[in-house]
Design an enzyme around this catalytic site. Structure first.
Site, PDB file in Angstrom:
ATOM      1  N   GLY A 164       0.809  -1.219   0.000  1.00 39.52           N
ATOM      2  CA  GLY A 164       0.000   0.000   0.000  1.00 39.52           C
ATOM      3  C   GLY A 164       0.841   1.268   0.000  1.00 39.52           C
ATOM      4  N   HIS A 208       5.581   2.628 -13.778  1.00 37.67           N
ATOM      5  CA  HIS A 208       5.067   1.416 -13.129  1.00 37.67           C
ATOM      6  C   HIS A 208       4.200   0.702 -14.161  1.00 37.67           C
ATOM      7  CE1 HIS A 208       3.113  -0.863  -9.703  1.00 37.67           C
ATOM      8  NE2 HIS A 208       2.282  -1.072 -10.707  1.00 37.67           N
ATOM      9  N   GLU A 289       7.005  -6.757  -7.364  1.00 37.23           N
ATOM     10  CA  GLU A 289       6.306  -7.585  -6.381  1.00 37.23           C
ATOM     11  C   GLU A 289       5.087  -8.196  -7.057  1.00 37.23           C
ATOM     12  OE1 GLU A 289       3.999  -5.901  -3.297  1.00 37.23           O
ATOM     13  OE2 GLU A 289       3.346  -4.171  -4.462  1.00 37.23           O
ATOM     14  N   ASN A 291       0.966  -8.893  -6.309  1.00 34.34           N
ATOM     15  CA  ASN A 291      -0.188  -8.677  -5.435  1.00 34.34           C
ATOM     16  C   ASN A 291      -1.140  -9.844  -5.642  1.00 34.34           C
ATOM     17  OD1 ASN A 291       0.011  -5.153  -6.091  1.00 34.34           O
ATOM     18  ND2 ASN A 291       0.741  -6.244  -4.319  1.00 34.34           N
ATOM     19  N   ARG A 293      -4.193 -10.784  -5.154  1.00 29.23           N
ATOM     20  CA  ARG A 293      -5.586 -10.399  -4.881  1.00 29.23           C
ATOM     21  C   ARG A 293      -6.116  -9.641  -6.091  1.00 29.23           C
ATOM     22  NH1 ARG A 293      -4.414  -4.837  -4.345  1.00 29.23           N
ATOM     23  NH2 ARG A 293      -2.415  -4.487  -3.312  1.00 29.23           N
TER      24      ARG A 293
END
Ligand code: ADP
Ligand code: ADP
Ligand code: MG
Length: 454
Positions: A164, A208, A289, A291, A293
């Site tokens: 987050g 990103h 990374e 995530n 979800r």
């Protein structure tokens, strides 16, 4: 593996999004709400509401035992964790598995493998996916300084358990490392219950770029293309787009393939996102990374692929094989998402909860609004300030931008302040229109905005 009645173990717009997907599949829903969310839109939409505790999330949405009891007490055979809260905690996925409740998400093993950033970096490296040049676990400031000398300053000092946008610190030299290290470790321990830190080279001119993946229980993994989420404040995304228009088609294909290879290497199930950082100066990309979800920005992918990702999550959870092969996925047009938060652009973007006295949502061709707000709704002060996501689709990027501008201009909210006026200046900016941005661009834009509206 049955999914006939789902406990919606989350709040806000994602709870509404999950309920809609369940309803379209004919699945019953139960909302787990805190005392502050009894009047929420989610609570009004479901078959049944269960209160899981006091307003503070540590007393409600973060309590595994309360969620399990709510699911069992209402006869739910499944639980959807949404994003944030407990969605990336292996304990919840495991507790569901142990109690015969289908977790609408990856396996506990998938989460364990990718939930820790340092562990994920190792898995990526061993699957041949490049990671940002960096270090292993740095146990103290002395070790960190020695490792940073090899990487080259500036470096990012990261909490392995962070997320987050929290748990990331920019360190410019050895002297700064000496003072920052112990603060960072203490903060990580307090926020994530784990003070493991490591470093990455800081890529100053970056984008990103992240890839949506879906995997089923039979080892099939596909990707649904990539998103550009470079417009960030404090490492948190504010505007997201699909596709990642500024990166060449060839590099995008490589990024998407890397994501699918990585997900396949751990037998990933359900929806997930593999995040990369793209160096604008060298055209290199590196794994950041994963995530494990559904993500906040999943709708931009839905808009360009026509795939309902939350419905796919439910289908995968109930044991169906993926409904499509990689070659079935087609990309159409361009989509942009603006996150609309309850905050005061005039006052340094401080959160601004309170009662919404007037709410007139935009609509029209290509416009979608994912929100839990309605006229008269009182935004509680206890949670994330996200009010709504405006998602707009166009035949190409310029049409998507034009439609976003029009939608933002007609969006009327009274009673509380929102980020809408600032977002209007973003989509009107010449650099933004030209795609001439990086992950630091929005912060500069915010400073200018605050200076002229302070
Ligand atoms: P996305 O890429 O889906 O936007 P974010 O990283 O912005 O994901 O996180 C989504 C939500 O989850 C945000 O509300 C964020 O505050 C919360 N969140 C994500 N990871 C963590 C974490 N480790 N601890 C606490 N909150 C988190
Ligand atoms: P989180 O778990 O909080 O989402 P990430 O590792 O995904 O943390 O990083 C969040 C953001 O921080 C990225 O989207 C990017 O803007 C920035 N960032 C992360 N790592 C780097 C890096 N090595 N160099 C430059 N920016 C980075
Ligand atoms: Mg991230």
């Amino acid at each position: 593996m049955s999914v006939t009645r789902v406990l919606v173990a989350n709040r806000g717009e994602i709870a509404v999004r999950i309920i809609r997907a369940c309803q379209s599949l004919g699945i019953e829903t139960v909302a787990a709400v805190s005392e502050a969310d009894r009047e929420s839109l989610a609570a009004k939409m479901v078959n049944r509401v269960v209160c899981i505790g006091p307003p503070r999330s540590s007393d409600s949405y973060l309590k595994t035992a309360a969620l399990l009891a709510a699911a069992q007490g209402t006869g739910c055979d499944s639980l959807h964790p949404g994003y944030g809260f407990l969605s990336e905690r292996a304990e919840l996925a495991q507790a569901c598995a142990d109690n015969n409740i289908t977790f609408v998400g990856p396996t506990a093993d998938n989460i364990t493998k990718m939930g820790d950033k340092l562990a994920a970096r190792k898995i990526a490296a061993s699957s041949g996916v490049a990671t940002v040049p960096g270090s292993d676990h740095a146990k103290n400031a002395r070790e960190a300084i020695a490792q940073a000398e090899k990487i080259g300053y500036p470096v990012l000092l990261k909490a392995s358990a962070g997320g987050g946008g929290r748990g990331i610190k920019l360190v410019g030299n050895a002297q700064e490392m000496q003072t920052t290290f112990s603060t960072a470790a203490a903060e990580a321990r307090a926020a994530f219950g784990n003070d493991t830190l490591y470093m990455e080279r800081y890529i100053g001119n970056a984008r990103h770029v992240e890839v949506q993946v879906l995997g089923d229980r039979f080892g099939n993994v596909i990707h649904l293309g990539e998103r550009d989420c470079s417009l960030q404040r404090r490492h948190q995304k504010i505007v997201e787009e699909a596709p990642a228009y500024a990166v060449s088609l060839e590099v995008r294909a490589q990024i998407c393939n890397s994501a699918a290879i990585l997900a396949r290497s751990i037998g990933y199930q359900n929806a997930g996102t593999v995040e990369f950082i793209f160096d604008n100066d060298t055209n290199e990309f590196f794994f950041l990374e994963m995530n494990t979800r559904i993500q906040v920005e999943h709708p931009v992918t839905e808009m360009i692929t026509g795939v309902d990702l939350v419905a796919q999550q439910l289908r995968i959870a109930r044991g169906e094989p993926l409904a499509f092969k990689q070659s079935d996925i087609r990309f159409t047009g361009h989509a942009i998402e603006c996150r609309i938060n309850a905050e005061s652009p005039q006052h340094g973007f401080r959160p601004c909860p309170g009662r919404i006295t007037h709410w007139e949502a935009p609509s029209g061709p290509g416009v979608r609004l994912d929100t839990h707000c309605y006229p008269g709704y009182c935004v509680p002060p206890f949670y994330d300030s996200l009010l709504a996501k405006l998602i707009v689709h166009g035949a190409d990027r310029s049409e998507a931008i034009a439609r976003t501008k029009r939608a933002l201009a007609t969006f009327q909210v009274q009673g509380i302040d929102t980020g809408i006026p600032f977002l209007q200046t973003v989509v009107d900016d010449a650099d933004y229109l030209a795609g001439n941005v990086n992950t630091r661009w929005l912060e500069k834009k915010l400073e200018q905005y605050s200076a002229s509206h302070g």
